[in-house]
Design an enzyme around this catalytic site. Structure first.
Site, short mmCIF file in Angstrom:
data_model
loop_
_atom_site.label_atom_id
_atom_site.label_comp_id
_atom_site.label_asym_id
_atom_site.label_seq_id
_atom_site.Cartn_x
_atom_site.Cartn_y
_atom_site.Cartn_z
N TYR A 73 0.80 -1.37 -0.12
CA TYR A 73 -0.10 -0.06 0.05
C TYR A 73 1.00 1.32 0.07
O TYR A 73 0.60 2.36 -0.56
CB TYR A 73 -1.04 0.02 1.13
CG TYR A 73 -1.94 1.10 1.27
CD1 TYR A 73 -3.19 0.92 0.48
CD2 TYR A 73 -1.79 2.43 1.71
CE1 TYR A 73 -4.18 1.96 0.38
CE2 TYR A 73 -2.63 3.34 1.57
CZ TYR A 73 -3.95 3.19 0.95
OH TYR A 73 -4.71 4.09 0.89
N PHE A 125 -7.63 22.74 -23.99
CA PHE A 125 -7.98 21.63 -24.05
C PHE A 125 -8.99 20.70 -23.49
O PHE A 125 -9.45 21.59 -22.32
CB PHE A 125 -6.69 20.51 -23.84
CG PHE A 125 -6.92 18.94 -23.98
CD1 PHE A 125 -7.00 18.68 -25.28
CD2 PHE A 125 -7.18 18.28 -23.03
CE1 PHE A 125 -7.42 17.24 -25.66
CE2 PHE A 125 -7.59 16.78 -23.36
CZ PHE A 125 -7.79 16.46 -24.46
N THR A 126 -9.93 20.07 -23.87
CA THR A 126 -10.98 19.68 -23.38
C THR A 126 -11.03 19.70 -21.51
O THR A 126 -11.81 20.41 -20.82
CB THR A 126 -11.66 18.69 -23.97
OG1 THR A 126 -10.71 17.47 -23.52
CG2 THR A 126 -12.08 18.83 -25.33
N ASP A 216 1.41 21.33 -19.34
CA ASP A 216 0.43 20.21 -19.79
C ASP A 216 1.56 19.21 -20.59
O ASP A 216 1.63 19.56 -21.92
CB ASP A 216 -0.74 20.44 -20.58
CG ASP A 216 -1.24 19.12 -20.87
OD1 ASP A 216 -0.71 17.98 -20.64
OD2 ASP A 216 -2.60 19.16 -21.32
N LYS A 259 0.02 8.97 -23.05
CA LYS A 259 0.60 9.41 -24.32
C LYS A 259 2.02 9.24 -24.40
O LYS A 259 2.53 8.12 -24.72
CB LYS A 259 0.14 10.85 -24.66
CG LYS A 259 -1.24 11.09 -25.15
CD LYS A 259 -2.19 11.04 -23.85
CE LYS A 259 -3.44 11.69 -24.21
NZ LYS A 259 -4.50 11.47 -22.89
N ARG A 383 -13.09 16.68 -33.61
CA ARG A 383 -12.51 17.74 -32.83
C ARG A 383 -12.63 19.02 -33.55
O ARG A 383 -12.01 19.85 -34.06
CB ARG A 383 -10.70 17.57 -32.97
CG ARG A 383 -10.20 16.57 -32.17
CD ARG A 383 -10.03 16.38 -30.76
NE ARG A 383 -11.21 16.25 -29.99
CZ ARG A 383 -11.20 16.00 -28.67
NH1 ARG A 383 -9.92 15.85 -28.00
NH2 ARG A 383 -12.08 15.74 -28.00
N PHE A 450 -18.51 15.47 -25.81
CA PHE A 450 -18.37 14.66 -27.35
C PHE A 450 -18.19 13.12 -26.94
O PHE A 450 -18.26 12.32 -27.57
CB PHE A 450 -16.96 15.30 -27.78
CG PHE A 450 -15.87 15.25 -26.77
CD1 PHE A 450 -15.58 16.43 -25.58
CD2 PHE A 450 -14.86 14.18 -26.41
CE1 PHE A 450 -14.63 16.33 -24.89
CE2 PHE A 450 -13.89 13.96 -25.80
CZ PHE A 450 -13.69 15.44 -24.70
N1 PM9 Z 1 -6.29 13.39 -24.55
C1 PM9 Z 1 -6.92 12.40 -26.46
O1 PM9 Z 1 -7.58 11.54 -27.09
C2 PM9 Z 1 -7.95 11.51 -24.35
C3 PM9 Z 1 -9.29 11.48 -24.51
S1 PM9 Z 1 -10.01 13.24 -24.88
C4 PM9 Z 1 -10.22 13.69 -23.33
O2 PM9 Z 1 -6.32 13.49 -26.98
C5 PM9 Z 1 -4.04 16.49 -23.12
C6 PM9 Z 1 -3.12 17.76 -24.13
C7 PM9 Z 1 -4.59 15.62 -23.60
C8 PM9 Z 1 -5.28 14.63 -22.72
C9 PM9 Z 1 -5.97 13.60 -23.20
C10 PM9 Z 1 -5.42 15.08 -21.32
C11 PM9 Z 1 -5.85 14.30 -20.30
C12 PM9 Z 1 -4.82 16.49 -20.90
N2 PM9 Z 1 -4.12 16.94 -21.95
O3 PM9 Z 1 -7.00 11.35 -20.84
O4 PM9 Z 1 -6.99 12.05 -18.58
O5 PM9 Z 1 -4.65 15.22 -24.85
O6 PM9 Z 1 -4.96 11.00 -19.28
O7 PM9 Z 1 -5.46 13.27 -20.04
C13 PM9 Z 1 -6.96 12.43 -24.95
P1 PM9 Z 1 -6.11 11.68 -19.48
#
Ligand code: PM9
Length: 460
Positions: A73, A125-126, A216, A259, A383, A450
């Protein structure tokens, strides 16, 4: 002499079968999914270019590390491996693991934004904007104008416009700004990098007003590669050194490890700010888990740590970005409108130019992504206006200039023959583009619509 081919610096020793279905089958499936590619079953997809997020193929070194997970843990050895990897490669002192990127954004936004403060970002970003707004922050777009123009060939469309930042400070004062949220390889702009020169200027400007930069860092390695390829003085520098220099201009970062870090789940926030670190540790135990695992298993942290070392291999990152370029060039050769320059993680179809007969209120990018799936079983992501959502106060659609379909390439997963199939499908659709119809919404969630919104064909 003609440029020599660069092949992937790895070979494949495990495969996962994928299957092609019939057109009739896919027509039924997209209708069932409300014309939203997020609502398709993965098994009904042939080539999955929905996202590069969590879809990477891990290496044998990462997989073998998974067996060395310390599932205690508290204080698992894998946490310390991850901490060391972040310190060595990103250069930040403290790290708080999270289950994925948006969790790091949540913690950062709640701690660092006071209600009514602005958060300048080089395009939204979303999830980043959503968390900033939930914390009472106001998104402020400070990216260069070229980023909003899909046909501009500017090599660094992720750059920050310093005049826009200055205008905000002149009008509202520096205290009205929480921090600068700067993203490398800006996702919504088409995977477009910033230059080191621009970052240096932004950092000098921010220092003057005592404003921190929190990156980010999700696609920072791809940005470092573009700096190596495009910016004077960096051609001989390894990507690892360029990344370290970039991060050196920030106080910290939020990160989606799904990523660049070459894993299927995970994230973290990292910082040199002691006080922020202490608060983030207090908060992570409420929402994620103890500060030495933050919602991740020990084995997950080991895979991230190893992925962090693998991602800065120059041969790997060159082959990754060049595969994206391969697809982009095939589309360009066929005269298909895409965002230029070709981005680091994806090729973006310009739905406004692809489908000029469909007005933005009828969701052309959503319709194009659905049509691509029906044509060939290739899954892409909208997008455009759907992703941009609505203004929380007026209820009106945000209407972004960019109305795009993202063909996102997972890392180390597909071959260039898969890219050929995708290009041929786009070409077939382009030749019959007037047959594609606009859509109307039949269901819409309040936030991040979306992911789950449902549509039907107008007159369908
Ligand atoms: N990006 C993408 O497909 C995941 C689904 S869409 C919300 O591009 C940036 C630049 C991203 C991103 C996720 C996140 C969030 C933050 N910043 O998906 O929560 O491209 O790990 O990261 C998607 P998490």
């Amino acid at each position: 002499m003609k440029q020599r081919t660069i092949a992937e610096p790895y070979r494949i020793k495990m495969i996962e079968p994928i299957k092609m279905t019939t057109r009739e089958y896919r027509e039924a499936k997209i209708r069932e999914a409300g014309y939203n590619t997020f609502l398709l079953k993965s098994e009904d997809v042939y080539i999955d270019l929905l996202t590069d997020s969590g879809a990477s193929a891990m290496s044998d070194w990462q997989w073998s590390g998974m067996f060395l997970g310390d599932e205690a843990y508290a204080g698992a050895r894998n946490f310390f491996h991850l901490e060391k990897a972040v310190q060595e490669i990103y250069g930040f002192k403290h790290i708080v693991p999270t289950h994925q990127g948006r969790a790091a954004e949540h913690i950062t936004s709640q701690i660092r934004i006071q209600r009514g403060q602005y958060v300048p970002m080089n395009m939204y970003f979303t999830t980043t904007r959503e968390h900033a707004e939930r914390a009472g922050g106001i998104f402020y777009d400070c990216i260069v104008d070229e980023a909003h123009d899909p046909a501009s060939a500017h090599p660094f469309k992720g750059n920050v416009d310093l005049n826009k930042l200055q205008r905000l400070v002149d009008e509202k004062g520096a205290n009205a700004i929480a921090y600068l949220s700067i993203a490398p390889c800006v996702n919504m702009a088409g995977g477009q990098p910033f230059s080191m020169a621009n970052l240096r200027e932004v950092a000098a400007w921010a220092k003057r007003y005592n404003l921190p930069i929190i990156f980010d860092a999700t696609r920072a390695v791809e940005n470092a590669y573009f700096i190596q390829q495009r910016e004077e003085g960096y051609a001989r520098k390894p990507v690892r050194a360029i990344l370290r220099e970039m991060m050196g201009y920030g106080e910290g970062c939020t990160m989606s490890s799904k990523k660049d870090n070459l894993v299927n789940i995970g994230g973290f926030l990292a910082t040199n700010n002691e006080a922020f670190f202490v608060k983030a540790k207090e908060m992570v135990v409420v929402f994620e888990g103890l500060h030495t695992y933050g919602g991740l298993a020990g084995r997950d942290m080991e895979a991230i740590a190893r992925g962090i070392y693998e991602m800065v291999d120059d041969a790997y990152i060159a082959s990754r970005v060049r595969q994206v370029e391969y697809l982009g060039k095939r589309l360009q050769d066929a005269g298909i409108p895409i965002v230029i320059p070709i981005g680091g993680h994806a090729v973006f179809l310009d739905a406004k130019r692809f489908l000029p007969h469909i007005p933005q209120e009828q969701f052309p990018a959503q319709a194009l992504a659905a049509a691509l799936y029906v044509d060939s079983g290739v899954r892409a992501m909208e997008r455009g206006i759907v992703s941009a959502g609505r203004d929380h106060t007026t209820g009106e659609h945000h209407k972004p200039k960019l109305e795009l379909v993202r063909l996102t390439i997972p890392r180390r997963v597909y071959t260039n023959l898969h890219m050929d199939v995708v290009a041929e499908s786009c070409q077939a659709l382009y030749e019959e583009r007037e047959k594609i119809k606009g859509l109307e919404i039949v269901y819409e969630p309040e936030t991040l619509r979306f992911f789950q919104a449902r549509f039907q064909e107008i007159g369908g």
